[in-house]
Write a protein that holds these residues in place. Sequence first.
Motif, PDB file in Angstrom:
ATOM      1  N   SER A 112       0.710  -1.132   0.141  1.00 15.57           N
ATOM      2  CA  SER A 112      -0.008  -0.008  -0.047  1.00 15.57           C
ATOM      3  C   SER A 112       0.843   1.210   0.058  1.00 15.57           C
ATOM      4  O   SER A 112       1.845   1.370   0.812  1.00 15.57           O
ATOM      5  N   LYS A 113       0.710   2.320  -0.825  1.00 13.04           N
ATOM      6  CA  LYS A 113       1.229   3.486  -0.907  1.00 13.04           C
ATOM      7  C   LYS A 113       0.715   4.344  -0.002  1.00 13.04           C
ATOM      8  O   LYS A 113       1.455   5.491   0.687  1.00 13.04           O
ATOM      9  N   LYS A 114      -0.469   4.428   0.253  1.00 15.78           N
ATOM     10  CA  LYS A 114      -1.307   5.581   1.189  1.00 15.78           C
ATOM     11  C   LYS A 114      -1.224   5.106   2.576  1.00 15.78           C
ATOM     12  O   LYS A 114      -1.768   5.914   3.455  1.00 15.78           O
ATOM     13  N   ASN A 115      -1.006   3.655   2.821  1.00 19.86           N
ATOM     14  CA  ASN A 115      -1.562   3.128   4.275  1.00 19.86           C
ATOM     15  C   ASN A 115      -0.312   2.632   4.782  1.00 19.86           C
ATOM     16  O   ASN A 115       0.558   1.798   4.155  1.00 19.86           O
ATOM     17  N   LYS A 116       0.110   3.193   6.007  1.00 16.97           N
ATOM     18  CA  LYS A 116       1.441   2.690   6.690  1.00 16.97           C
ATOM     19  C   LYS A 116       1.439   2.789   8.107  1.00 16.97           C
ATOM     20  O   LYS A 116       0.324   3.525   8.481  1.00 16.97           O
ATOM     21  N   TYR A 117       1.938   1.914   8.583  1.00 20.75           N
ATOM     22  CA  TYR A 117       1.765   2.161  10.208  1.00 20.75           C
ATOM     23  C   TYR A 117       3.242   2.196  10.744  1.00 20.75           C
ATOM     24  O   TYR A 117       3.928   1.139  10.809  1.00 20.75           O
ATOM     25  N   GLY A 118       3.576   3.196  11.457  1.00 23.27           N
ATOM     26  CA  GLY A 118       5.015   3.258  11.867  1.00 23.27           C
ATOM     27  C   GLY A 118       5.884   3.043  10.762  1.00 23.27           C
ATOM     28  O   GLY A 118       5.475   3.664   9.610  1.00 23.27           O
ATOM     29  N   ASN A 119       6.876   2.151  10.940  1.00 22.11           N
ATOM     30  CA  ASN A 119       8.073   1.995   9.761  1.00 22.11           C
ATOM     31  C   ASN A 119       7.579   0.694   9.236  1.00 22.11           C
ATOM     32  O   ASN A 119       8.523  -0.039   8.652  1.00 22.11           O
ATOM     33  N   SER A 120       6.247   0.462   9.364  1.00 22.61           N
ATOM     34  CA  SER A 120       5.927  -0.983   8.987  1.00 22.61           C
ATOM     35  C   SER A 120       4.924  -0.737   7.768  1.00 22.61           C
ATOM     36  O   SER A 120       4.118   0.017   7.769  1.00 22.61           O
ATOM     37  N   SER A 121       5.474  -1.454   6.632  1.00 20.51           N
ATOM     38  CA  SER A 121       4.636  -1.329   5.304  1.00 20.51           C
ATOM     39  C   SER A 121       3.159  -2.165   5.608  1.00 20.51           C
ATOM     40  O   SER A 121       3.017  -3.042   6.567  1.00 20.51           O
ATOM     41  N   ILE A 122       2.174  -1.951   4.736  1.00 20.02           N
ATOM     42  CA  ILE A 122       0.907  -2.634   4.875  1.00 20.02           C
ATOM     43  C   ILE A 122       0.606  -2.994   3.487  1.00 20.02           C
ATOM     44  O   ILE A 122       1.022  -2.748   2.451  1.00 20.02           O
ATOM     45  N   GLU A 123       0.447  -4.474   3.404  1.00 13.92           N
ATOM     46  CA  GLU A 123       0.258  -5.076   2.228  1.00 13.92           C
ATOM     47  C   GLU A 123      -1.486  -5.522   2.038  1.00 13.92           C
ATOM     48  O   GLU A 123      -1.865  -5.950   2.883  1.00 13.92           O
ATOM     49  N   ASN A 124      -1.733  -5.137   0.670  1.00 18.01           N
ATOM     50  CA  ASN A 124      -3.115  -5.654   0.283  1.00 18.01           C
ATOM     51  C   ASN A 124      -3.150  -6.870  -0.310  1.00 18.01           C
ATOM     52  O   ASN A 124      -2.206  -7.167  -1.039  1.00 18.01           O
ATOM     53  N   SER A 125      -4.267  -7.453  -0.285  1.00 14.53           N
ATOM     54  CA  SER A 125      -4.528  -8.781  -1.050  1.00 14.53           C
ATOM     55  C   SER A 125      -5.888  -8.753  -1.749  1.00 14.53           C
ATOM     56  O   SER A 125      -6.873  -8.170  -0.955  1.00 14.53           O
ATOM     57  N   VAL A 126      -5.997  -9.240  -2.860  1.00 18.80           N
ATOM     58  CA  VAL A 126      -7.304  -9.116  -3.534  1.00 18.80           C
ATOM     59  C   VAL A 126      -7.550 -10.646  -4.090  1.00 18.80           C
ATOM     60  O   VAL A 126      -6.684 -11.225  -4.654  1.00 18.80           O
ATOM     61  N   LEU A 127      -8.607 -11.021  -3.822  1.00 16.87           N
ATOM     62  CA  LEU A 127      -9.271 -12.197  -4.552  1.00 16.87           C
ATOM     63  C   LEU A 127     -10.348 -12.020  -5.614  1.00 16.87           C
ATOM     64  O   LEU A 127     -11.300 -11.369  -4.930  1.00 16.87           O
ATOM     65  N   TRP A 128     -10.383 -12.306  -6.848  1.00 23.06           N
ATOM     66  CA  TRP A 128     -11.396 -12.293  -7.764  1.00 23.06           C
ATOM     67  C   TRP A 128     -12.042 -13.481  -8.165  1.00 23.06           C
ATOM     68  O   TRP A 128     -11.272 -14.721  -8.181  1.00 23.06           O
ATOM     69  N   GLU A 129     -13.184 -13.938  -8.050  1.00 21.97           N
ATOM     70  CA  GLU A 129     -13.842 -15.160  -8.509  1.00 21.97           C
ATOM     71  C   GLU A 129     -14.964 -15.034  -9.490  1.00 21.97           C
ATOM     72  O   GLU A 129     -15.606 -14.039  -9.306  1.00 21.97           O
ATOM     73  N   SER A 130     -14.925 -16.017 -10.372  1.00 19.61           N
ATOM     74  CA  SER A 130     -16.194 -15.861 -11.314  1.00 19.61           C
ATOM     75  C   SER A 130     -16.128 -17.241 -12.113  1.00 19.61           C
ATOM     76  O   SER A 130     -15.587 -18.068 -12.311  1.00 19.61           O
ATOM     77  N   HIS A 131     -17.718 -17.203 -12.625  1.00 11.34           N
ATOM     78  CA  HIS A 131     -17.961 -18.489 -13.254  1.00 11.34           C
ATOM     79  C   HIS A 131     -18.681 -18.175 -14.549  1.00 11.34           C
ATOM     80  O   HIS A 131     -19.660 -18.479 -14.983  1.00 11.34           O
ATOM     81  N   ASN A 132     -18.067 -17.093 -15.083  1.00 16.15           N
ATOM     82  CA  ASN A 132     -18.354 -16.566 -16.516  1.00 16.15           C
ATOM     83  C   ASN A 132     -17.280 -16.327 -17.450  1.00 16.15           C
ATOM     84  O   ASN A 132     -16.344 -15.986 -16.999  1.00 16.15           O
ATOM     85  N   GLU A 133     -17.624 -16.881 -18.709  1.00 15.40           N
ATOM     86  CA  GLU A 133     -16.188 -17.353 -19.378  1.00 15.40           C
ATOM     87  C   GLU A 133     -15.750 -15.917 -19.593  1.00 15.40           C
ATOM     88  O   GLU A 133     -14.462 -15.741 -19.868  1.00 15.40           O
ATOM     89  N   SER A 134     -16.608 -14.962 -19.852  1.00 13.59           N
ATOM     90  CA  SER A 134     -15.858 -13.751 -20.317  1.00 13.59           C
ATOM     91  C   SER A 134     -15.067 -13.051 -19.168  1.00 13.59           C
ATOM     92  O   SER A 134     -13.997 -12.578 -19.347  1.00 13.59           O
ATOM     93  N   GLU A 135     -15.808 -13.101 -18.066  1.00 16.31           N
ATOM     94  CA  GLU A 135     -14.924 -12.849 -16.832  1.00 16.31           C
ATOM     95  C   GLU A 135     -13.921 -13.537 -16.318  1.00 16.31           C
ATOM     96  O   GLU A 135     -12.612 -12.944 -15.823  1.00 16.31           O
ATOM     97  N   GLU A 136     -14.114 -14.523 -16.669  1.00 14.17           N
ATOM     98  CA  GLU A 136     -12.825 -15.524 -16.589  1.00 14.17           C
ATOM     99  C   GLU A 136     -11.480 -15.216 -17.323  1.00 14.17           C
ATOM    100  O   GLU A 136     -10.449 -15.074 -16.749  1.00 14.17           O
ATOM    101  N   LYS A 137     -11.964 -15.001 -18.518  1.00 16.70           N
ATOM    102  CA  LYS A 137     -10.840 -14.375 -19.499  1.00 16.70           C
ATOM    103  C   LYS A 137     -10.134 -13.097 -18.945  1.00 16.70           C
ATOM    104  O   LYS A 137      -8.971 -13.071 -18.964  1.00 16.70           O
ATOM    105  N   ASP A 138     -11.048 -12.324 -18.221  1.00 20.87           N
ATOM    106  CA  ASP A 138     -10.562 -11.168 -17.640  1.00 20.87           C
ATOM    107  C   ASP A 138      -9.557 -11.367 -16.590  1.00 20.87           C
ATOM    108  O   ASP A 138      -8.480 -10.649 -16.437  1.00 20.87           O
ATOM    109  N   LEU A 139      -9.835 -12.480 -15.871  1.00 18.57           N
ATOM    110  CA  LEU A 139      -9.107 -12.968 -14.697  1.00 18.57           C
ATOM    111  C   LEU A 139      -7.736 -13.423 -15.011  1.00 18.57           C
ATOM    112  O   LEU A 139      -6.539 -13.213 -14.579  1.00 18.57           O
ATOM    113  N   ILE A 140      -7.797 -14.211 -16.122  1.00 21.81           N
ATOM    114  CA  ILE A 140      -6.560 -14.666 -16.956  1.00 21.81           C
ATOM    115  C   ILE A 140      -5.614 -13.304 -17.364  1.00 21.81           C
ATOM    116  O   ILE A 140      -4.210 -13.419 -17.316  1.00 21.81           O
TER     117      ILE A 140
END
Lengths: 323, 406
Positions: free
Chosen positions: B60-88
């Motif tokens: 994260s560039k905008k979120n930090k605590y003390g001298n410790s960095s903060i890491e974001n995680s994202v999970l996307w899920e889909s069962h639609n072929e067009s959206e699956e292609k987007d994920l790939i």
Amino acid sequence: MKEIKVTMIGPSSVGKTSLLAAIYDQYKPAINGTDLQITPEESTKASLKTRLEELKNLDNTDFLTTEWTRRTTEERTYTFELSKRGGNTFSKILFQDYPGEWLNSNSSSKQKMEDFLRESDAVIIAIDTPALMESKSDFDWHKKRNSVEEIYNVFETVYRNIISPKLIILAPVRCEAYYIKESQKYDTELLNRIKKGYEQLLNHLDSQSLIDKVAVVVTPVQTVGNVVFNSIEIDERKEPKIIFHKTGGKYQPIDSEQPLRYILRFVLSNSINSRWGMCNWLRKGLNLDKDLKEAVNKFTDSSMCKTNGGFAIIQGHSLLNIE
Amino acid sequence: MKIYFKTRGDSQKQGYSWKITEPPLMKERQITSLIDHDFFSIVLGRYNNNLYLLITGLESKKNKYGNSSIENSVLWESHNESEEKDLIHLAALGLQDHLKNQLESKIDDAIKLNPDKEDADGFAIDFNKIEPKIIIDKLSKVRNDESTESIISNDKPNSNYLAPDNLERKQKLASELKELASEDTEMPELLKENNRIFVVVTQNATESQFKQAKVWRGISNLIEAKLEITHDKELRKNVLGRFFTGIHRKDFRLVIVGLALILVVSAYPLYSSSLINYLSQKNKPSIALLVALMPSVEHVIIKPCTTQTSIPPSTQENVTSCMQAKINQPILLQGYSQQAEKVMYSLENQENELSPAQLSLETKIWQVNLNGFKTAGEYKIQVQEFNKEEQVISKKIILINVDVNK
């Protein structure tokens, strides 16, 4: 092959992973001169090495801060193999590291932690020492910061009808400011405050049904050696904010091998005394190989496991007896 | 499309948590234990029939605590072929080092800190901002100074591969995934397999972890760099890849031609050697296709040859790799060296005639092109790696067994 399971618990960002990194950094000199071999698995080695590098990268920097390491975001297992030097692995130690938040959570995450704790032979409770030491007589800061109530609840839930013995290691970390270099001892108040600050938990473990089955020890660990407590500020949310001084000194953990010594001593003691039929796997292995038993003994005997100057066996001496 | 986001608030009390809820996928230890969630990792797989993409350790560039960095995680899920292609497609973009900062920043944009004083987590997420299409659109506009188009995968789509973490490998995989994400490509059967992990890119996973999880494409620092040998540079053309992975609807003619060529080669094995030699003198993509389709000359990884009985005992300990080749078969030797600043090679008994190998200081991959050997026999190539101070840091001897019949 029997695995020795160890759960790491403690509040978020207290330094549980840093403690593991310090164990990884210091176990080699500690086993030097013994015939015992402790080898981290490849991914454990790489992961702890990365964290160690981050800590060492702070060498020669000087600043005031609240946190200086990245927090653990997801559970992770760190595995060390045990063997006689050059011999086959006879056991593995699995350290299970959890995000501190899981203590507070009501989700399935907490359930996962409790399940592992139930199966664990040992548990290391990492304690934020400044919160414990700087609290007023009501221990308010300590209770909040060290999730004292949550930890008690976890043990109350998990330690029911336990069959095999357990070892609980209370490990005050970030305790550099309370170490008296001249005498190489910790402030005597540290042990008193641990007994007071964890009174409810210790009373529970001292109960009739648990006293013979649970050993409790205190092993302070300076996980970095170059970060000392500076002050406590109260933030706008009226929460205590602990400020540390990252000194310009080098990364130099102290006593980080002590939890490992106690874990192996506990396992060896139980294998020798074959309590409740546990550790037959290890007893069999050790009986087959007296040299190996001697190696573990040399690493864990009473002269190696510290018991004074801040260190103590609070209960369960017989569970740690290897004489 | 379901999206889950993990980050933390900006006070000591506020730890990491998932919004809106913890995804069921995170209960699967086989998936979660493969990666180090605190550091940048990508996982593409299928779980409960949904294709998912998990990206962790996005600083994260905008979120930090003390001298410790903060890491974001994202999970996307889909069962639609067009959206699956987007994920790939998104996975392909996430693999490209030059886009990492932009990706981190786009993910960061979705976070609102302290939206509500009563909110215990200390953050809210605008999920609309991290719809895959939106991120793909933004990342695709980023100028690409290091063209990935020139590095095209020739890995066999139906085989798994594991590779060390380096720029070239990631770009190859990105290329392969982009191809699969193309509208003109049918989703390959492999990526339809349920409860399977397809792609993992992480710091500290071991070969055995990847193999146990049956990962299709695994990239990690802990995968040992092996010497690789490919037939010819022309094989790097994507023709083979396209042929096997979801066949291009537009390229149906190519399929017919390819199948015809396989029949030709199968029917005339006795002529195959001379046919290759003849064709490889030409330098056309169609020829490369033919050569690539022949099992005897496809991409080979050469391994330490500890069991080679043909090597005299006196020299055996010096030989680090060995391989088989045909007479006149062009050879590309490739290796990976973390520390080398210069790589030189020579033929056996010609140590004084060292020639420089091509070395990319960025990817740390060196390569040597050889025209092939005219007569059968055993040939040794000595490869020496030098450090900055021009000191030899390693010597490798590659034994090439040239046999007209092999």
